[in-house]
Design an enzyme around this catalytic site. Structure first.
Site, mmCIF file in Angstrom:
data_model
loop_
_atom_site.group_PDB
_atom_site.id
_atom_site.type_symbol
_atom_site.label_atom_id
_atom_site.label_comp_id
_atom_site.label_asym_id
_atom_site.label_seq_id
_atom_site.Cartn_x
_atom_site.Cartn_y
_atom_site.Cartn_z
ATOM 1 N N GLU A 116 -10.007 72.606 68.470
ATOM 2 C CA GLU A 116 -9.751 72.221 67.076
ATOM 3 C C GLU A 116 -11.014 71.532 66.574
ATOM 4 O OE1 GLU A 116 -6.157 69.820 66.580
ATOM 5 O OE2 GLU A 116 -5.109 71.048 68.047
ATOM 6 N N GLU B 130 -1.940 68.454 73.566
ATOM 7 C CA GLU B 130 -1.676 67.017 73.452
ATOM 8 C C GLU B 130 -0.452 66.613 74.280
ATOM 9 O OE1 GLU B 130 -3.438 64.735 72.238
ATOM 10 O OE2 GLU B 130 -4.710 65.568 70.645
#
Ligand code: IPT
Length: 940
Positions: free
Chosen positions: A470, A394
């Protein structure tokens, strides 16, 4: 100030591999002198050897100072806890000064001071001389101490600032925990090696870079020179067969030992391969966490993590979102886990300001990002378990990604590069996403995903393997939808599986709350319980999500046919010869037969020694279940012989003659006066004539059963928006109106159940009758009234009993653990028993839990309930409202009633805290239903 520099460090030695060397070393862990200041603007006279630190406190190294009474921890997910203004940081900047005195013997010369991790900016002095500074909290740093070391007393001083320009690179979703939190050593080792191995088509090769001479006695390799590749007769390393070979590299001044493995990772036709065979990640994301020590994880705890993973059929770890302690990687090599090693980089908080000023795209941060990648790759390059390098998490997009990726490719072309944050995949070798829905994953599996704007990048990405770095957010109760993801991963070769978010709940041990999460330390900015989203509780007790995951990931599948079971080997690299199959037949939960089945090494059909059971006795009710279990035939380094890795279950047909149902001479309700109160009495049950409510049953004072639609919202209900809808409808404050109470052969009570302020309701009609043998028969007809649109939490009955009346529940149904429509894959049919306390799942943030599914009957001591259809059972010493109001475990206090929920249906769980909600087939819609229950005295 220094700490606001873009530079990653100064005075640092070149990064090198973590190695075990016989060079002299001094362990500098232990008790250091320590002082915490609220700002960074303080004199640095403490670094002088003559400084008097007698009024300082002390602190263990490694540790986080805010877990030792100096300040308090704080949790944010995406948000920065400081203003976004890189490279500047606030004046309020907790600063820890450390001093450590050590003695060197006469004759000791030279050495390096090595720090495995300090959070986040550290300056170092030796005997008053400044050696430099470093950043990169989860990365090692080495300084040449030689020129300043002296025999006898030496004084090492380190100043650690919590905030620095580097903070903008370390915005991972976790507690902010400053300090020297990994090991410190003075070492005379200077060695570095990069061992290169390969394994393909039964052939292995070995070479290395560096200097010195390499020997692997077991392979007959002696004194190999650097840069020379030799063929060797080696077995391959895989996570299923973690075969390691002891290697020794000798240098003039030292000898290092490492354990090497032979394997090749490749991508062929868009499929990820290990040693030429498809590699399917059954993975988890692991943060380093210990409930009282934070990211200081003892070796035994790391080992426990790996063992727990292996025992739950997990085969891969992403080291989210930074390189772990080096020992963890040794454990992955030794016990067998595929690892994606992730760089210590996350700039997520810039997303909150439209990614303005994101360091990932700021050339002034290029050196820092490259430095981080280099320090990770150099430290960890010799691990066979590491099969991908990840640039970080991220961190948005930007030119520095190319800087990191290009260097990494030039240094190590043997491992694919991963990064999820750039959808174009311009710098990666795999297409990775997080929390993509089942529908999207399927489209990607078929290579039918929506195209990128740039056709060249699109074509490139379409040719890549796909993985979810994820998915299935394990926050609170759940995750739901695991089985459906696994089915897709196993169906499409392009799909390389994924990594559950995440391994452990980061709940910090707390004197009042038991486990703390964001806000419990008074943080002004925090993300509450979003840090409690793991497959294991903070003390590493498996939560139901992990137990389910074990079933979903099981590497052997059993498919039952007529008199046979088809065995499918789902391992990637080994056959089934290390297993035993045990078949058990149970009649109403009691074992009646047990056999060992032959194990077909490659899988295939096995004849069953039985197709049906004895069926003795009451054939009308007998349920026969065959369970086949795959267990380890012998001890493995990660589990003992007998450890179950997979199972399958099927129902058999009984052969016995069904016994005719007992003739029932039904009784009918009578109106009597009991203790001065008028009652309707039916057998051993008494009802209030005005409301028709049951008040006594088999001598117990009871309330209910009555219709209930509410459950204490799960995290997924809450964050996914269902809770708001439910509260909007008023489902947590249902009112009950009795329309009629009729006494005939049966007692019939008609009601309407509805929340205030809406015209939606449920018509519920309860019919009570008595069987000839004194059993109470209840039939409830449920009819929705009005235009119900949204899913409802539950459809069932709630009743309460005196707390002293029930201690233990025994049931025949699915167990032993909890199960909801889209979870509970690990719950099998059997006869189970548990105390009320054991029926609770202690989620750190209390919420709906503990529902046992497929229950045929359940005994509570004084009576037994059986259901038609099978029902869901929950028993607690607090109400659903009390459960919903609790925010920490200790808020739940046993009351004097036991609350029973006998449910027809529940809303699914999903994974809407992060990712898709419940799949439509698991939504519970208001619908007409009939529920029959039979209450019999005593225990079965
Ligand atoms: C995702 C993060 O990568 C992970 O660190 C964690 O914060 C998770 O969310 C939530 O628990 S990012 C999110 C925007 C999908």
């Amino acid at each position: 100030m220094d700490l606001e520099t873009f530079a990653p460090g100064s005075g640092l030695l070149e990064p090198r591999a973590a190695l075990r060397s016989d060079a002299p070393a001094l362990d500098l862990n232990g008790t250091w002198r320590f002082r915490l200041s609220p700002t960074a603007n303080i004199p640095d006279d403490f670094a002088q050897p003559s400084f008097d630190d007698s009024d300082w406190g002390s602190l263990p190294v490694p540790s986080h100072w805010n877990l030792h009474g100096h300040g308090a921890p704080a949790y944010t997910n995406v948000d920065f806890p400081i203003p976004i203004d890189p490279p500047r940081v606030p004046d309020e900047n907790p600063t820890g000064d450390y001093r450590r005195v050590f003695d060197l013997s006469e004759g000791w010369t030279g050495g390096r001071l090595r720090f495995e991790g300090a959070d986040s900016f550290a300056r170092i002095w030796l005997n008053g001389h400044e050696l430099g500074f470093w950043t990169g909290s989860r990365l090692p740093a080495e300084f040449d101490a030689g020129p300043y070391l002296r025999p006898g007393r030496n004084v090492l001083a380190v100043r650690v600032h919590q905030w620095s320009a580097a903070t903008y690179l370390e915005d991972q979703d976790m507690w902010w925990l400053p300090g020297i939190f990994r090991d410190v050593t003075l070492t005379r080792s200077t060695a570095d090696v990069f061992v290169r191995t390969s394994y393909a088509d039964g052939h292995a090769t070995l070479s290395f870079e560096g200097s010195g001479r390499l020997s692997v006695p077991e392979l007959g390799v002696a004194d190999l020179a650097p840069g020379v590749e030799v063929p060797v007769e080696a077995e391959p390393w895989t996570a299923e067969t973690p075969r390691l070979y002891d290697a020794v590299v000798t240098f003039p001044e030292e000898t290092v030992r490492l354990r090497i493995g032979f394997r090749t990772i490749s991508i062929v036709d868009g499929v990820l391969l290990a040693n030429g065979r498809p590699l399917l990640f059954k993975g988890v994301n692991r943060h380093e966490f210990h409930p009282s020590r934070g990211r200081v994880v003892p070796y035994e705890t790391m080992r426990e993590d790996v063992l727990l993973m292996k025992r739950h059929n997990v085969n891969a770890v992403r080291t989210s979102h930074y390189p772990p302690h080096p020992d963890f990687l040794d454990l992955c090599d030794e016990l067998g886990l595929w690892v994606i090693d992730e760089c210590d980089l996350e700039t997520h908080g810039f997303g909150e300001v439209g990614w303005r000023g994101n360091p990932t795209d700021d050339p002034r941060y290029a050196d820092a990002l490259l430095d981080r990648m280099r320090r990770m790759v150099e430290r960890d390059k010799n691990h066979p378990s590491i099969i991908m390098w990840s640039l970080g998490n991220e961190a948005g997009v930007g030119r520095n990604l190319a800087v990191m990726a290009d260097w990494t490719r030039s240094r190590d072309s043997s491992r694919p590069i991963h990064y999820e944050g750039d959808r174009s995949c311009a710098h990666t070798d795999v297409y990775s996403r997080m929390y993509a829905s089942h529908t999207e994953v399927e489209a990607i599996g078929r290579r039918e995903e929506a195209p990128l704007d740039d056709p060249a990048l699109d074509a490139r990405r379409r040719g890549m393997p796909f993985m979810q770095c994820e998915y299935a957010h394990a926050m609170g109760n759940g995750p739901g939808g695991l089985a459906e993801y696994q089915e897709l991963f196993e169906r499409y070769p392009r799909l390389a599986g994924g990594f559950i978010w995440e391994w452990i709940d980061h709940g910090l041990a707390h004197p009042v709350h038991e486990y703390a999460y964001g806000g419990d330390y008074g943080e002004p900015v925090h993300d509450s319980n979003f840090v409690i989203d793991g497959l294991v509780f903070p003390d590493r007790t498996p939560s139901p999500g992990l137990v389910d995951l074990k079933k979903v990931f099981e590497p052997v599948r059993f498919e039952f046919g007529d008199g046979v079971v088809r065995v499918v080997n789902g391992h990637g690299f080994v056959d089934l010869s290390h297993l035993e199959f045990v078949a058990t037949v149970e009649e109403n939960g009691e074992t009646v037969a047990e056999h060992q089945l032959p194990v077909p090494a490659e899988g295939g059909e096995v004849k069953l020694p039985f197709t049906s059971g004895s069926g003795d006795g009451d054939g009308s009710e007998a349920e026969l279940w065959l369970t086949v279990r795959a267990v380890l035939a012998s001890d493995q380094p990660w589990a003992a012989a007998g450890h179950e890795i997979a199972w399958g279950q099927t129902r058999l047909t009984p052969t016995g003659t069904p016994t005719a149902p007992r003739p029932a001479a039904p009784g009918s309700p009578r109106r009597v006066v009991v203790d001065g109160q008028e009652r309707h009495v039916l057998g051993d049950a008494a009802f209030d004539p005005a409301t028709g409510r049951l008040v006594r049953l088999f001598g117990l004072d009871v309330e209910g059963p009555r219709l209930d639609l509410w459950r204490a919202p799960t995290d997924n209900d809450r964050y996914g928006g269902l809770e708001a809808k439910w509260r909007g409808l008023g489902l947590h404050r249902l009112t009950h109106r009795v329309d009629s109470v009729d006494l005939g052969d049966e007692l019939t009570v008609r009601t309407r159940v509805a929340p205030a302020a809406t015209d939606l309701g449920m018509l519920a009609t309860y019919r009570w009758a008595l069987s000839g043998d004194g059993e109470l028969l209840l039939t409830v007809d449920i009819e929705p009234d009005g235009d119900w649109q949204d899913p409802i939490p539950r459809l069932g009955l709630t009743m309460t009993l005196p707390g002293t009346a029930v201690d233990r529940v025994t049931w025949f149904g699915r167990g032993p653990g909890e199960a909801y429509p889209d979870t509970g894959m690990s719950a099998r049919v059997g006869r189970w028993t548990a105390t009320i306390e054991e029926l609770q799942t202690p989620y750190v943030y209390p919420q709906e839990n503990g529902h046992r599914a497929g229950v045929r009957w359940a005994s509570f001591g004084a009576f037994t309930v059986s259901g038609d259809p099978v029902f869901g059972l929950t028993a607690r010493r607090w109400s659903a409202d009390e459960l919903a109001a609790a925010s920490h475990r200790p808020d739940l206090v046993a009351g004097d009633r036991v609350h029973l929920h006998l449910d027809l249906a529940h809303q699914g769980i999903g994974t809407a805290t992060c990712g898709p909600g419940t799949l439509p087939k698991y939504d519970l819609r208001a619908h007409p239903a009939t529920f029959s229950l039979r209450f019999a005295p005593g225990t079965r």
